[in-house]
Enzyme design. Sequence first.
Site, PDB file in Angstrom:
ATOM      1  N   GLY A   1       0.805  -1.218   0.000  1.00  0.00           N
ATOM      2  CA  GLY A   1       0.000   0.000   0.000  1.00  0.00           C
ATOM      3  C   GLY A   1       0.837   1.266   0.000  1.00  0.00           C
ATOM      4  O   GLY A   1       0.453   2.278  -0.610  1.00  0.00           O
ATOM      5  N   THR A   2       1.968   1.236   0.670  1.00  0.00           N
ATOM      6  CA  THR A   2       2.825   2.421   0.731  1.00  0.00           C
ATOM      7  C   THR A   2       3.266   2.814  -0.676  1.00  0.00           C
ATOM      8  O   THR A   2       3.177   3.985  -1.066  1.00  0.00           O
ATOM      9  CB  THR A   2       4.072   2.126   1.609  1.00  0.00           C
TER      10      THR A   2
ATOM     11  N   ASN B   1      -6.957   3.581   9.926  1.00  0.00           N
ATOM     12  CA  ASN B   1      -6.379   2.353  10.470  1.00  0.00           C
ATOM     13  C   ASN B   1      -6.334   2.335  11.993  1.00  0.00           C
ATOM     14  O   ASN B   1      -6.213   1.276  12.596  1.00  0.00           O
ATOM     15  CB  ASN B   1      -4.969   2.130   9.911  1.00  0.00           C
TER      16      ASN B   1
ATOM     17  N   GLN C   1      -7.119  -0.485   4.287  1.00  0.00           N
ATOM     18  CA  GLN C   1      -7.818  -1.174   5.378  1.00  0.00           C
ATOM     19  C   GLN C   1      -9.177  -1.742   4.954  1.00  0.00           C
ATOM     20  O   GLN C   1      -9.767  -2.523   5.700  1.00  0.00           O
ATOM     21  CB  GLN C   1      -8.009  -0.231   6.577  1.00  0.00           C
TER      22      GLN C   1
ATOM     23  N   SER D   1      -2.860  -3.728   0.126  1.00  0.00           N
ATOM     24  CA  SER D   1      -1.746  -4.559   0.589  1.00  0.00           C
ATOM     25  C   SER D   1      -2.307  -5.925   0.933  1.00  0.00           C
ATOM     26  O   SER D   1      -3.220  -6.020   1.765  1.00  0.00           O
ATOM     27  CB  SER D   1      -1.181  -3.961   1.892  1.00  0.00           C
TER      28      SER D   1
ATOM     29  N   HIS E   1      -1.313  -8.340   2.727  1.00  0.00           N
ATOM     30  CA  HIS E   1      -1.191  -8.871   4.098  1.00  0.00           C
ATOM     31  C   HIS E   1      -2.288  -8.360   5.025  1.00  0.00           C
ATOM     32  O   HIS E   1      -2.431  -8.844   6.145  1.00  0.00           O
ATOM     33  CB  HIS E   1       0.194  -8.572   4.685  1.00  0.00           C
TER      34      HIS E   1
ATOM     35  N   THR F   1      11.517  -7.612 -11.755  1.00  0.00           N
ATOM     36  CA  THR F   1      10.903  -8.894 -12.116  1.00  0.00           C
ATOM     37  C   THR F   1       9.673  -9.132 -11.246  1.00  0.00           C
ATOM     38  O   THR F   1       9.724  -8.967 -10.031  1.00  0.00           O
ATOM     39  CB  THR F   1      11.939 -10.035 -11.950  1.00  0.00           C
TER      40      THR F   1
ATOM     41  N   CYS G   1       5.966   1.538  14.806  1.00  0.00           N
ATOM     42  CA  CYS G   1       7.053   2.288  14.196  1.00  0.00           C
ATOM     43  C   CYS G   1       8.085   1.270  13.736  1.00  0.00           C
ATOM     44  O   CYS G   1       8.161   0.175  14.289  1.00  0.00           O
ATOM     45  CB  CYS G   1       7.611   3.204  15.266  1.00  0.00           C
TER      46      CYS G   1
END
Length: 380
Positions: free
Chosen positions: A74-75, A157, A185, A205, A207, A243, A333
Amino acid sequence: MIPNQNIYLDNAATTPLDPEVLEVMTRSYRTLFGNPSSIHSHGRKAKAALEKARRQVAQIIHASPGEIYFTSGGTEANNTALLGAVRDLDVQNIITTRLEHPSVLNMLNYIQSQYPSVGIHWAETDALGAPSYSHLEDLLHQYGEGKTLVSMMHANNETGTLTDIHRIGELCDSYGALFHCDTVQTMGFYPIDVSKEKIHFSGASAHKFYGPKGIGFLYMSNASIVHPLMYGGGQERGMRSSTENVAGAMALAFALQKMERERERRRAHITALRQHLIRSLRRHLPSCRILHDDTTNCHYKIANIALPPTSKAELAVINLDIAGISVSGGSACSSGVEKVSHVIDILDPEEERKHIRISFSHHNTTDEIDRFIEEISRVL
Ligand code: PLP
């Protein structure tokens, strides 16, 4: 329950990998290891699998496959959209809120440092962090000249607060502004239909929805193409050289499809757990304050709780951890240190209370919530 009998209530940070998703990945690593850019059969098979994954993702959000770009997460999706909009689409003004994720806020800091002529305008938010739609409209009116981008997240989030993305999209559309919506989210948890919502950029994302880390995607509408962040072999139609992560893309697509199939069942289960948590807190710990009583304007997987202002509350996350329960006490963090949340700080700067975030998955049980209540009562 996840292995080792500890209780995991931090599913907004990340989710356990679904065993079926892992199977898709391992099968792919075993049989589809070719480089999708290679012209031989191994490469062609990998390429076909990658493009199938892209079509599956596109189908779920009602995009065209050419509008899906696999990223590392996502970043990267947020960064690509925001920087690209300024650099390549001539965006002069950005309207956002101070409650966005650091992958938006820190990119905006960078944009301010590199493109000082670009105006960053902060829309007001209410006590729960929802944007003021009338202030947004004022800002759109004020900065309607030239190209404007609105960047607002679908669900916060930390608090779970939902924004009305349909309303924002319509407002953007009526002022000719672009809309970037951070859906990290909510992807998989809510139906997202980019053919109906006036969204130009959004991201995800894997995960966060029981897929692997290191893979996500950027949805970028065909009407607003930006240049890449990285240059190299020209993969992802030139948008993202390197790749391709074929196994990751297949796993992401499979996980997202499964989310869609299971959504309503999981949603009902999680919502019931959330209600149980809130009822139990009221009964056993009435001094706790819950940010959202129900899920009308809050992501059902998140419950943000303000603990009573005592020194014991400060150590709640650590003491819960010692008791085998993982919750979040602020934004994680990279150094592993928990910082005071910028979101809670803005919502209530006078607030002396420590907040904790409980975030559920369909694996959680009522017994686990009862154990959490027992432990938090003991801790406090
Ligand atoms: N946006 C939001 C709302 C998030 O919650 C997160 C991760 O927590 C991100 C973006 C960034 O996602 P990732 O760390 O997977 O790149």
